[in-house]
Design an enzyme around this catalytic site. Structure first.
Site, PDB file in Angstrom:
ATOM      1  CG  PHE A   1      17.414 -67.918 -81.730  1.00 14.96           C
ATOM      2  CD1 PHE A   1      17.696 -68.977 -80.982  1.00 14.96           C
ATOM      3  CD2 PHE A   1      17.366 -68.476 -83.273  1.00 14.96           C
ATOM      4  CE1 PHE A   1      18.267 -70.219 -81.231  1.00 14.96           C
ATOM      5  CE2 PHE A   1      17.786 -69.577 -83.620  1.00 14.96           C
ATOM      6  CZ  PHE A   1      18.066 -70.686 -82.622  1.00 14.96           C
ATOM      7  CB  VAL A   2      20.148 -63.681 -85.611  1.00 13.38           C
ATOM      8  CG1 VAL A   2      19.832 -62.427 -84.768  1.00 13.38           C
ATOM      9  CG2 VAL A   2      21.374 -64.343 -85.549  1.00 13.38           C
TER      10      VAL A   2
ATOM     11  CE  LYS B   1      23.244 -64.343 -79.758  1.00 13.09           C
ATOM     12  NZ  LYS B   1      22.440 -65.671 -80.177  1.00 13.09           N
TER      13      LYS B   1
ATOM     14  CD  GLU C   1      31.190 -70.209 -87.863  1.00 11.93           C
ATOM     15  OE1 GLU C   1      30.472 -70.128 -88.861  1.00 11.93           O
ATOM     16  OE2 GLU C   1      31.208 -70.708 -86.948  1.00 11.93           O
ATOM     17  CG  ASP C   2      27.071 -69.040 -89.867  1.00 14.14           C
ATOM     18  OD1 ASP C   2      27.722 -69.063 -89.259  1.00 14.14           O
ATOM     19  OD2 ASP C   2      25.849 -69.564 -89.557  1.00 14.14           O
TER      20      ASP C   2
ATOM     21  N   GLY D   1      26.391 -73.359 -91.749  1.00 21.80           N
ATOM     22  CA  GLY D   1      25.842 -72.036 -91.560  1.00 21.80           C
ATOM     23  C   GLY D   1      26.390 -71.016 -92.747  1.00 21.80           C
TER      24      GLY D   1
ATOM     25  CG  ASP E   1      19.926 -74.081 -88.540  1.00 18.57           C
ATOM     26  OD1 ASP E   1      20.868 -73.547 -87.767  1.00 18.57           O
ATOM     27  OD2 ASP E   1      19.567 -75.168 -88.120  1.00 18.57           O
TER      28      ASP E   1
ATOM     29  CG  ASP F   1      26.239 -67.617 -79.718  1.00 13.19           C
ATOM     30  OD1 ASP F   1      26.476 -66.963 -79.023  1.00 13.19           O
ATOM     31  OD2 ASP F   1      25.325 -68.338 -79.777  1.00 13.19           O
TER      32      ASP F   1
ATOM     33  NE  ARG G   1      20.893 -75.031 -92.439  1.00 12.28           N
ATOM     34  CZ  ARG G   1      21.825 -74.740 -91.597  1.00 12.28           C
ATOM     35  NH1 ARG G   1      22.539 -73.671 -91.327  1.00 12.28           N
ATOM     36  NH2 ARG G   1      21.787 -75.724 -90.681  1.00 12.28           N
TER      37      ARG G   1
END
Lengths: 192, 344
Positions: free
Chosen positions: A165-166, A143, A111-112, A57, A172, A115, A178
């Protein structure tokens, strides 16, 4: 499926291409300002900071971020996932470790999206155990809705409070989306 | 008052293609569980290549042990017991983990215990639900095993049935290969099955109606092969759904009947194939009809992992006073519950 059909699966854009571009620039500037000898840099050998991207990611974010730095940086990649089970620790699954030892290095984890926090919490412990001189965390999206492990994130691009849900900009769903240049919310009918 | 120091067990699992190390505090508290996947390495061969698996265990095990100890908060000197899988499994991979574990025990001067991998799968349930004690029936279903075991109490086992040829997961992997899915195929078959019709192709249910509780999956695999020769353009989704329906029906029928026959209130389903969502749904549904509760550990405990190995080691050492000499050899064909109930 062409680009338009992909984009049609997005219910709304959260962060546009332009908003991301600007925010990435601001982050790069702040990080560069922080990693001085009087700041956070701890490496006794004064090597460049080491960006550690978490596959897959973080790839898009890291490549954009790395190119915005005014200072030299090195980077490495790790592929890891973790499965928390409520508050109980789950398994950590390593697919690819770092190429080189990191002892004495100033490590910045890229990190992207963060969570539950399990993966980052684990990596911070792991890198500390490998004797990194410093370990900090930069995530484009923080998030917070499903956070299980409290974790300090030193650099945050965007804070996302809703449990959406992004996808896009490296993120992805089932390996798709992506390469979208923005971050958006996937329509629920395309989530199984 | 002196503080009692916690009992730390380090577990090692290398019976097949996953290198795993875990540290357990007490009997059920997993401090860290690491799996270094060999994903991708075996895919091009369509199955696990023992020699490649062995070499990768050698490469990854020392690293994983260091990583596990480093992130656990415990020191090497805090370890009280070393547990390693000694069978069943592939001889080369087993030797790597067993030898490494024995070496650690010798170096640290702590007891060593060899663990039966099949008993490990049963203890995956204990890690997940320590409050749900036996008696229960256990179905161990994976790429290497399809075994029904009656569990009156932990460490007491009675073999009820097992496959006479292929394991259920092995059959699914081979069908996966026929329809162009990489190894391992289970997760992808489960996904495709969600988009297919389980009644599209009437594949046989070998031994589903026969007396006894043994399984057979080789005939099903052959039936799929012949069907695809005749119907090369069959939708992959329908093949996946129909095959999975057959496997799941055989497994549920036999397991639930065995649970009933042995008067057990619940059935635990463990091993890699227990990750299938279709299988889980069907076990819960069919079990409920018969008043039997079907239970599954979370996915990361279903697949091969060292936490379950450490859990068996800690239980047997702390409750039964067991340990093994460093001369313990691997046993690739180790069974469970076949003799006097002792699996070792």
């Amino acid at each position: 499926m062409n680009r338009k059909q992909v984009v049609d699966r997005i219910s709304r854009v959260l962060y546009s291409e332009e908003a991301i571009r600007q925010r990435v620039g601001e982050l790069a500037e702040r990080i560069a300002g922080d990693y001085t000898e009087r700041g956070f840099a701890r490496d006794p050998q004064r090597r460049p900071i080491l960006l550690v991207g978490i596959l897959r990611g973080a790839l898009v974010f890291m490549s954009d971020l790395a190119r915005r730095f005014s200072m030299p940086v090195e980077y490495d990649l790790i592929s890891i996932s973790s499965y928390g089970n409520g508050t109980a620790p789950g398994a950590v699954r390593l697919v690819k470790d770092l190429e080189k030892p990191i002892d004495g290095r100033d490590v910045l984890i890229i990190e992207d999206i963060i969570d539950t926090g399990f993966t980052i919490e684990y990596l911070k412990r792991s890198f500390a155990a490998r004797n990194a001189a410093s370990v900090r965390v930069c995530s484009l999206v923080d998030k917070t809705a499903r956070r299980e492990k409290p974790v300090d994130i030193d650099y945050v691009g965007f804070t996302l409070e809703e449990d959406a849900f992004v996808v896009g900009y490296g993120m992805d769903y089932a390996e798709l989306y992506r390469n979208l240049p923005f971050i958006g919310v996937l329509k629920p009918e395309f989530i199984r | 008052m002196t503080e009692v120091s916690p009992f730390f067990t380090l577990g090692i699992e290398t019976s097949c293609d996953e290198t795993s190390v875990a540290i357990l505090r007490g009997e059920t508290d997993v401090v860290v569980e690491l799996v270094y996947s060999q994903a991708g390495l075996h895919a091009r061969y369509g199955g696990v290549v023992p020699e490649i698996a062995s070499r990768n265990h050698v490469r990854k095990l020392p690293y994983l042990v260091r990583e596990a100890v480093g992130t656990s908060g415990a020191a090497l000197d805090d370890l009280s017991l070393i547990a390693a899988t000694n069978g069943p499994g592939l001889i080369g991979p087993l030797l790597v983990g067993l030898s490494y574990g024995k070496g650690m025990a010798f170096g640290l001067d702590v007891p060593f215990i060899g663990v039966n991998h099949l008993e490990g799968h049963i203890f995956a349930h204990r890690l997940h639900a320590p409050e749900v004690d036996p008696p229960f029936m256990a179905l161990i279903v994976s790429g290497g095993h399809t075994t029904l075991v009656d569990v009156p109490a932990y460490a007491e086992y009675r073999l009820v049935g097992r496959t006479v040829d292929d394991a259920a997961g092995e059959a699914l992997d081979k069908v996966g290969k026929m329809i162009g899915i990489g190894y391992p195929a289970g997760a992808e078959i489960d996904r495709l099955a969600g988009e297919g019709d389980p009644n599209a192709i009437p594949f046989p249910r070998p031994m589903a109606g026969s007396p006894g509780f043994d399984f057979s999956f080789a005939g099903l695999k052959t039936a799929v092969l012949y069907h695809l020769r005749k119907h090369p353009r069959e939708r992959r989704e329908d093949v996946a759904a129909s095959v999975l329906a057959s496997v799941v029906e055989i497994l549920t029928k036999k397991s639930i009947e065995a649970t009933r026959r042995y008067h057990r209130p619940r059935l635990i389903v463990v091993g890699g194939v227990a990750a299938s969502s279709h299988l889980r749904d069907e076990f819960v549904r069919a079990g409920a009809q018969r008043g039997i509760e079907a239970l599954f550990p979370p996915l990361h405990l279903c697949t091969d992992n060292a936490a379950m190995i450490a859990a068996v080691g800690a239980f047997r050492h702390l409750r039964l006073g067991e340990s093994h000499p460093l001369s313990l050899a691997p046993n690739p064909s180790l069974g469970i519950g076949e003799g006097d109930g002792a699996p070792a």
